[in-house]
Design an enzyme around this catalytic site. Structure first.
Site, PDB file in Angstrom:
ATOM      1  N   CYS A  78       0.841  -1.196   0.000  1.00 32.28           N
ATOM      2  CA  CYS A  78       0.000   0.000   0.000  1.00 32.28           C
ATOM      3  C   CYS A  78       0.880   1.252   0.000  1.00 32.28           C
ATOM      4  CB  CYS A  78      -1.001  -0.046   1.151  1.00 32.28           C
ATOM      5  SG  CYS A  78      -2.359   1.145   0.952  1.00 32.28           S
ATOM      6  N   HIS A 180      -3.706  -4.775  -0.545  1.00 30.86           N
ATOM      7  CA  HIS A 180      -3.295  -5.400   0.713  1.00 30.86           C
ATOM      8  C   HIS A 180      -3.352  -6.918   0.561  1.00 30.86           C
ATOM      9  CE1 HIS A 180      -3.149  -1.911   3.457  1.00 30.86           C
ATOM     10  NE2 HIS A 180      -4.042  -1.393   2.632  1.00 30.86           N
ATOM     11  N   GLU A 182      -2.472  -9.093   2.637  1.00 33.54           N
ATOM     12  CA  GLU A 182      -2.868  -9.677   3.921  1.00 33.54           C
ATOM     13  C   GLU A 182      -4.372  -9.590   4.159  1.00 33.54           C
ATOM     14  OE1 GLU A 182      -2.372  -5.307   4.925  1.00 33.54           O
ATOM     15  OE2 GLU A 182      -1.543  -6.748   3.490  1.00 33.54           O
TER      16      GLU A 182
END
Length: 198
Positions: A78, A180, A182
């Protein structure tokens, strides 16, 4: 070991949780010694480009990150991806890490709101080792208002949000994900798995 670099402006623990889930050894750290001894580095980031760069400079880690990025895989996530470029233009011009040629500017999509928040599909552009477990069109999760402007050969994948915005970039063993991983389900976990296998 994967060092998750803590300079005060990153979404550290969602990244750590994903790596823990995958069984990958990792450590959240602001120590130059840990960064030097790590096998791979992750540079997360949330907030504004100039604030994050100021905090990174104040941490004293800019030099060691630049040096170690020449030797081992580095993944920016990001805002961490945006900081890999030469300059950012959020609230004026700010010097970035300069690990990838290009700059980061406000997105100007046609008839769509800013920030770009939500799931969007990946449009592959260049072969990239982080995409070896992924297929064209898989969805990942974005939250951003600024996008990279760089050479087409540095873009592994784009997303379409009223404009073609670089979603995954790379230069040598330096990688950046505007999304992202994750928070991107199995696709994101596969990208992190590929990073851990580099």
């Amino acid at each position: 070991m994967i060092a998750i670099i803590d300079y005060g402006a990153g979404n550290l623990f969602s990244v750590k949780n994903a790596l823990d889930f995958l069984g990958l050894e990792n450590k959240v750290t602001n120590s130059a010694e840990d960064i030097i001894s790590a096998d791979r580095l992750i540079l997360p980031g949330v907030g504004a480009f100039p604030d994050a760069m100021r905090m990174l400079r104040e941490s004293g880690l800019v030099g060691v990150i630049k040096e170690e990025a020449r030797k081992k895989p580095l993944l920016g996530i990001c805002l961490g991806m945006q900081m890999l470029f030469e300059k950012g233009y959020e609230f004026g011009e700010t010097e970035g890490l300069g690990l990838i040629k290009g700059s980061v500017k406000l997105m100007r999509p046609e008839d769509l709101p800013i920030p770009h928040i939500g799931w969007n599909s990946l449009e592959f552009n260049e072969e990239c080792p982080l995409l070896e477990r992924c297929s064209q069109g898989e969805y990942v999760y974005f939250v951003h208002s600024y996008a990279a402007e760089c050479g087409k050969s540095n873009v592994a994948a784009y997303c379409d949000y009223g404009m073609k915005a670089p979603a995954l970039v790379f230069e040598g063993n330096v990688f950046g994900a505007q999304f992202h991983p994750e928070k991107s389900g199995e696709t994101g976990l596969n990208i992190l798995r590929c990073f851990a296998e580099l």
